[in-house]
Design a protein around this motif. Structure first.
Motif, PDB file in Angstrom:
ATOM      1  N   VAL A 105       0.885  -1.259  -0.056  1.00 30.70           N
ATOM      2  CA  VAL A 105       0.079   0.181   0.046  1.00 30.70           C
ATOM      3  C   VAL A 105       0.797   1.255   0.151  1.00 30.70           C
ATOM      4  N   THR A 106       2.048   1.227   0.678  1.00 26.82           N
ATOM      5  CA  THR A 106       2.766   2.334   0.896  1.00 26.82           C
ATOM      6  C   THR A 106       3.454   2.701  -0.376  1.00 26.82           C
ATOM      7  N   TRP A 107       4.082   1.466  -1.160  1.00 35.69           N
ATOM      8  CA  TRP A 107       4.561   1.539  -2.600  1.00 35.69           C
ATOM      9  C   TRP A 107       3.556   2.014  -3.334  1.00 35.69           C
ATOM     10  N   GLN A 108       2.244   1.788  -3.466  1.00 34.85           N
ATOM     11  CA  GLN A 108       1.292   2.285  -4.257  1.00 34.85           C
ATOM     12  C   GLN A 108       1.171   3.670  -3.948  1.00 34.85           C
ATOM     13  N   CYS A 109       1.034   4.309  -2.938  1.00 35.14           N
ATOM     14  CA  CYS A 109       0.857   5.675  -2.475  1.00 35.14           C
ATOM     15  C   CYS A 109       2.302   6.457  -2.987  1.00 35.14           C
ATOM     16  N   TYR A 110       3.344   5.822  -3.082  1.00 39.88           N
ATOM     17  CA  TYR A 110       4.639   6.516  -3.598  1.00 39.88           C
ATOM     18  C   TYR A 110       4.485   6.505  -4.926  1.00 39.88           C
ATOM     19  N   ARG A 111       4.155   5.435  -5.515  1.00 40.06           N
ATOM     20  CA  ARG A 111       4.115   5.397  -7.251  1.00 40.06           C
ATOM     21  C   ARG A 111       3.045   6.810  -7.595  1.00 40.06           C
ATOM     22  N   SER A 112       1.949   6.948  -6.817  1.00 33.97           N
ATOM     23  CA  SER A 112       0.972   7.725  -7.192  1.00 33.97           C
ATOM     24  C   SER A 112       1.593   9.364  -6.871  1.00 33.97           C
ATOM     25  N   SER A 113       1.983   9.747  -5.615  1.00 32.20           N
ATOM     26  CA  SER A 113       2.566  11.120  -5.300  1.00 32.20           C
ATOM     27  C   SER A 113       4.059  11.298  -5.533  1.00 32.20           C
ATOM     28  N   GLY A 114       4.786  10.043  -5.435  1.00 29.38           N
ATOM     29  CA  GLY A 114       6.219  10.541  -5.755  1.00 29.38           C
ATOM     30  C   GLY A 114       6.986  10.974  -4.508  1.00 29.38           C
ATOM     31  N   GLU A 115       6.209  11.046  -3.355  1.00 26.12           N
ATOM     32  CA  GLU A 115       6.811  11.798  -2.239  1.00 26.12           C
ATOM     33  C   GLU A 115       7.989  10.999  -1.543  1.00 26.12           C
ATOM     34  N   ILE A 153       6.405  19.970  12.688  1.00 25.19           N
ATOM     35  CA  ILE A 153       5.742  18.835  11.652  1.00 25.19           C
ATOM     36  C   ILE A 153       4.341  18.619  12.407  1.00 25.19           C
ATOM     37  N   ARG A 154       3.180  19.273  11.874  1.00 26.91           N
ATOM     38  CA  ARG A 154       1.793  18.783  12.677  1.00 26.91           C
ATOM     39  C   ARG A 154       0.717  18.288  11.930  1.00 26.91           C
ATOM     40  N   SER A 155       0.971  18.019  10.770  1.00 24.95           N
ATOM     41  CA  SER A 155      -0.105  17.587   9.745  1.00 24.95           C
ATOM     42  C   SER A 155      -0.603  16.281  10.560  1.00 24.95           C
ATOM     43  N   PRO A 156      -1.857  15.686  10.383  1.00 26.54           N
ATOM     44  CA  PRO A 156      -2.652  14.715  10.880  1.00 26.54           C
ATOM     45  C   PRO A 156      -1.937  13.612  10.759  1.00 26.54           C
ATOM     46  N   LEU A 157      -1.501  13.197   9.412  1.00 22.04           N
ATOM     47  CA  LEU A 157      -0.675  11.927   9.120  1.00 22.04           C
ATOM     48  C   LEU A 157       0.655  11.812   9.826  1.00 22.04           C
ATOM     49  N   MET A 158       1.262  13.061   9.953  1.00 25.47           N
ATOM     50  CA  MET A 158       2.461  13.160  10.643  1.00 25.47           C
ATOM     51  C   MET A 158       2.362  13.009  12.166  1.00 25.47           C
ATOM     52  N   VAL A 199      -2.734   3.743   5.108  1.00 27.03           N
ATOM     53  CA  VAL A 199      -4.062   3.448   4.466  1.00 27.03           C
ATOM     54  C   VAL A 199      -4.857   4.784   4.225  1.00 27.03           C
ATOM     55  N   GLN A 200      -4.836   5.524   5.503  1.00 24.32           N
ATOM     56  CA  GLN A 200      -5.556   6.750   5.177  1.00 24.32           C
ATOM     57  C   GLN A 200      -4.791   7.652   4.096  1.00 24.32           C
ATOM     58  N   ALA A 201      -3.809   7.687   3.782  1.00 22.61           N
ATOM     59  CA  ALA A 201      -3.117   8.478   2.881  1.00 22.61           C
ATOM     60  C   ALA A 201      -3.670   7.923   1.493  1.00 22.61           C
ATOM     61  N   PHE A 202      -3.612   6.564   1.336  1.00 19.23           N
ATOM     62  CA  PHE A 202      -4.018   5.468   0.139  1.00 19.23           C
ATOM     63  C   PHE A 202      -5.497   6.224  -0.283  1.00 19.23           C
ATOM     64  N   LEU A 203      -6.104   6.083   0.828  1.00 18.45           N
ATOM     65  CA  LEU A 203      -7.793   6.347   0.592  1.00 18.45           C
ATOM     66  C   LEU A 203      -8.058   7.901   0.363  1.00 18.45           C
ATOM     67  N   THR A 204      -6.951   8.850   0.350  1.00 15.87           N
ATOM     68  CA  THR A 204      -7.377  10.083   0.213  1.00 15.87           C
ATOM     69  C   THR A 204      -6.351  10.730  -0.912  1.00 15.87           C
ATOM     70  N   THR A 205      -5.264  11.488  -0.578  1.00 15.37           N
ATOM     71  CA  THR A 205      -4.226  12.011  -1.114  1.00 15.37           C
ATOM     72  C   THR A 205      -3.339  11.153  -1.753  1.00 15.37           C
ATOM     73  N   ARG A 206      -3.171  10.039  -1.407  1.00 17.88           N
ATOM     74  CA  ARG A 206      -1.769   9.159  -1.553  1.00 17.88           C
ATOM     75  C   ARG A 206      -0.619   9.932  -1.000  1.00 17.88           C
ATOM     76  N   SER A 207      -0.567  10.998  -0.094  1.00 24.97           N
ATOM     77  CA  SER A 207       0.535  11.529   0.186  1.00 24.97           C
ATOM     78  C   SER A 207       0.524  12.101   1.736  1.00 24.97           C
TER      79      SER A 207
END
Length: 466
Positions: free
Chosen positions: A73-83, A206-211, A257-265
């Motif tokens: 799942v993390t790899w898929q997020c990376y492929r999409s966002s390139g982060e 760094i205070r974003s929700p995912l972080m 998973v939250q990143a995958f289901l939203t912005t993938r970043s």
């Protein structure tokens, strides 16, 4: 009786207290494993053990499968966002799985080669802590190019590196250096790197929700390393260390998973405050765009209803106004009149002085008409030199007087001076009245035109109402 209170922004001190409280709650939640560690360290018998190889093997197998899923799942997020952070997280999960799986695979050798069984645990946590720290240091850096994200050789190179680590750990376990000291050194290094990870997160604010989830997870990894250092194989502190690490792993997987289901970043999911600010900014920009759109629409409506040369209404808009006036007349019985105007010998002006002078005459004619009629009456250009005037709530007699005023104003006006000669012009006018001359637009226009032609035939520069 009710009273109303204006609701504004709360005082700054209240906002400060609530922000501080929220951060303390998060910190307290992240440190829950520390309370459990302290409890076991001070109040439990450290000699009590629970040695169950099948349970351990099943738990490690489940962790391995879960780790493979999160890696994908993390790899898929990376492929999409390139982060870059997601690239390092993918490697961290992958490295942990490929090294940690052997910790479970060699459970059965715990009594034959304890170091082979134990060494893969701290090695996997050390590898993961190194890669997660590298990922955090790359947070918000420019995204990787697409070709790098899809490069199979890059990932195979890292897989090879992790397999080499597996071999090195096996060699260590079978060497004369095999002892508790290298394991504690690796676990201490993992604890130090995870703690450094937390410090970097706080220093960079760094205070974003995912972080936030990332920070809680890394705190769990650090505390699990602490528990491993304080525990012994198979005792309750050792098992608690596994649970703490698994909790951190599950927490971080939830963020992925939250990143995958939203912005993938991880970098483009916003906190509540950021979201409100962005919504306010978007609302302001939307309102500005709507105002600009309204101005553009009004301009388009004006252009669609206006003759571009003279600024008078065009034929379509004039007909709409006549239809509206007819509806008013049908409701209240008030009359209205139309004037049909045609400039006399206008072709001669164009031929003698050119179309630029002719255009100047047409503009001046409209201005002179507007000066001669009432403010709420309107002038429309319906042809080259043909015009109409709508006189609201006006009978034929009054319309005749207004028509005569227009005729006299035009006859006495000099519209241009060309080649030492003043350019003047006259106008012929025909009048019709709603009701008397018909109750349809066609009938009114036909009657006005007939009287206009009557004025033309009888010498021009005159007004005809019959």
């Amino acid at each position: 009786m009710t009273s109303t209170m204006s609701i504004g922004e709360p005082p700054a001190i209240v906002r400060f207290i609530t922000r501080t409280y929220a951060r303390l709650v998060l910190a307290a939640f992240a440190l829950v494993p520390a309370y459990l560690i302290g409890y076991l360290y001070f109040f439990q018998d450290r000699t009590l053990t629970f040695e169950n190889h099948p349970f351990h093997e099943v738990a490690i197998a489940a962790a391995t499968l879960e780790g493979l899923f999160v890696t994908y799942v993390t790899w898929q997020c990376y492929r999409s966002s390139g982060e870059p952070l997601l690239r390092w997280m993918t490697l961290g999960f992958l490295g942990f799985v490929l090294i940690y799986a052997l910790h479970g695979a060699f459970t059965g050798l715990a009594h034959h080669n304890m170091w082979l069984f134990l060494a893969y645990g701290p090695a996997s946590r050390l590898a993961m802590s190194i890669l997660l720290l590298a990922g955090l240091l790359s947070y918000r850096r420019p995204e990787d190019p697409v070709e790098r994200r899809a490069g199979l050789s890059y990932w195979l190179l890292w897989v090879a590196a992790f397999l080499i680590v597996d071999v090195l750990v096996a060699l260590l376990a079978h060497s004369t250096m095999a002892s508790i000291a290298p394991l504690r050194l690796m676990e201490s290094a993992a604890l130090t790197l995870s703690t450094l990870n937390i410090a970097v997160l706080m220093l960079r604010r760094i205070r974003s929700p995912l972080m936030m989830i990332y920070g809680i997870s890394v705190t769990s990894f650090a505390l699990s390393s602490l528990a491993f250092l304080l525990g012994s194989p198979w005792n309750h502190m050792w098992w608690l260390a596994h649970v703490i690490f698994a909790s951190g792993f599950f927490c971080l997987s939830y963020g992925v998973v939250q990143a995958f289901l939203t912005t993938r970043s991880f970098a483009t999911i916003y906190s509540h405050e950021e979201l409100i600010a962005r919504l306010a900014d978007a609302k302001a920009r939307t309102e500005s765009a709507l105002q600009e759109l309204q101005r553009s629409n009004e301009k388009l409506e004006h252009l669609a209803a206006t003759d571009p040369l003279t600024g008078a209404a065009n034929r379509r808009h004039f007909i709409e106004r006549v239809e509206a006036e007819m509806a008013h007349a049908q409701r209240d019985g008030a009359p209205f009149s139309l004037l049909a105007l045609d400039l006399d010998n206008f072709k001669w002006v164009n031929d003698a002085y050119g179309h630029q002078v002719g255009d100047k005459v047409l503009k001046g004619f409209v201005l002179a008409c507007l000066d001669a009629i009432r403010p709420y009456d309107g002038v429309a250009r319906v042809g080259g030199e043909e015009f109409m005037v709508l006189l609201s709530r006006t009978s034929l007699d009054t319309a005749l007087a207004i028509g005569e005023r227009i005729r006299a104003a035009i006859a006495s006006t000099t519209f241009a001076s060309e080649a030492g000669r003043n350019v003047s012009i006259t106008v012929s006018i025909g009048i019709s009245q709603y009701g008397t001359d018909g109750d349809t637009i066609d009938a009114l226009l036909r009657a006005a035109d007939q009287r206009l032609y009557h004025a033309k035939r009888h010498g021009r520069n005159r007004v005809a109402a019959v």
